[in-house]
Design a protein around this motif. Structure first.
Motif, PDB file in Angstrom:
ATOM      1  N   UNK A  14       2.833  -8.231   9.467  1.00 46.67           N
ATOM      2  CA  UNK A  14       3.142  -6.882   9.939  1.00 46.67           C
ATOM      3  C   UNK A  14       4.150  -6.189   9.025  1.00 46.67           C
ATOM      4  N   UNK A  15       5.168  -6.925   8.609  1.00 45.94           N
ATOM      5  CA  UNK A  15       6.193  -6.349   7.722  1.00 45.94           C
ATOM      6  C   UNK A  15       5.587  -5.994   6.364  1.00 45.94           C
ATOM      7  N   UNK A  32      -0.377   6.585   7.615  1.00 50.92           N
ATOM      8  CA  UNK A  32       0.601   6.778   8.698  1.00 50.92           C
ATOM      9  C   UNK A  32       0.176   5.951   9.909  1.00 50.92           C
ATOM     10  N   UNK A  33      -1.117   5.991  10.247  1.00 54.41           N
ATOM     11  CA  UNK A  33      -1.628   5.193  11.355  1.00 54.41           C
ATOM     12  C   UNK A  33      -1.498   3.706  11.051  1.00 54.41           C
ATOM     13  N   UNK A  34      -1.762   3.318   9.822  1.00 55.11           N
ATOM     14  CA  UNK A  34      -1.590   1.917   9.426  1.00 55.11           C
ATOM     15  C   UNK A  34      -0.159   1.460   9.608  1.00 55.11           C
ATOM     16  N   UNK A  35       0.788   2.313   9.224  1.00 56.33           N
ATOM     17  CA  UNK A  35       2.205   1.990   9.406  1.00 56.33           C
ATOM     18  C   UNK A  35       2.540   1.860  10.892  1.00 56.33           C
ATOM     19  N   UNK A  36       2.016   2.782  11.697  1.00 57.05           N
ATOM     20  CA  UNK A  36       2.250   2.734  13.145  1.00 57.05           C
ATOM     21  C   UNK A  36       1.691   1.440  13.738  1.00 57.05           C
ATOM     22  N   UNK A  37       0.498   1.057  13.332  1.00 57.21           N
ATOM     23  CA  UNK A  37      -0.108  -0.176  13.837  1.00 57.21           C
ATOM     24  C   UNK A  37       0.677  -1.410  13.393  1.00 57.21           C
ATOM     25  N   UNK A  38       1.167  -1.399  12.161  1.00 58.29           N
ATOM     26  CA  UNK A  38       1.997  -2.512  11.687  1.00 58.29           C
ATOM     27  C   UNK A  38       3.308  -2.590  12.471  1.00 58.29           C
ATOM     28  N   UNK A  43       2.382  -4.105  15.763  1.00 61.60           N
ATOM     29  CA  UNK A  43       2.096  -5.521  15.567  1.00 61.60           C
ATOM     30  C   UNK A  43       3.386  -6.315  15.376  1.00 61.60           C
ATOM     31  N   UNK A  44       4.340  -5.736  14.658  1.00 60.86           N
ATOM     32  CA  UNK A  44       5.630  -6.400  14.465  1.00 60.86           C
ATOM     33  C   UNK A  44       6.311  -6.656  15.802  1.00 60.86           C
TER      34      UNK A  44
END
Length: 122
Positions: A9-10, A35-41, A44-45
């Motif tokens: 996730x990080x 941006x969505x990928x960052x939000x999902x990560x 997940x974190x």
């Protein structure tokens, strides 16, 4: 507490931020996919850490505070300068950052970002 999923996730979040940085420098755009990928990560974190570092309500409040603060800046600056000063991608990214950082650290991020902008402008 920290395992391979947390590391994934990080690293995924950092990769999304790197891509956003490169694309923003080249085209002044922040694509929704990253941006969505960052939000999902970010989600997940927190899921991988079993929400021990931040409860879900703080994640949602941080997302709201991050996006709302930049939306207010955009609305005021657009009115003052009579043109688009800040893009919607910036607002969405700050919402995603608030989802990761929560309501307390998002203010620190905004303050540090604004300070860096002022120093760069000088």
């Amino acid at each position: 507490m920290f395992d391979a999923l947390t590391l994934l996730a990080v690293l995924g979040g950092l990769w999304c931020l790197y891509r956003l940085w490169v694309i923003d420098l080249r085209s002044s755009l922040l694509p929704n996919e990253y941006v969505l990928g960052f939000l999902l990560c970010a989600g997940l974190f927190h899921l991988a850490t079993f929400f021990m570092l931040m409860p879900v309500k703080d994640m949602i409040l941080g997302a709201f505070m991050g996006a709302a603060s930049l939306y207010i800046v955009k609305a005021l600056a657009d009115k003052l300068y009579k043109k688009d000063v800040l893009g919607w991608g910036d607002i969405k990214l700050m919402g995603a950052a608030g989802f990761l950082l929560g309501p307390y650290y998002i203010w620190l991020a905004i303050t540090l970002g604004a300070s860096a902008g002022v120093l760069h402008g000088l």
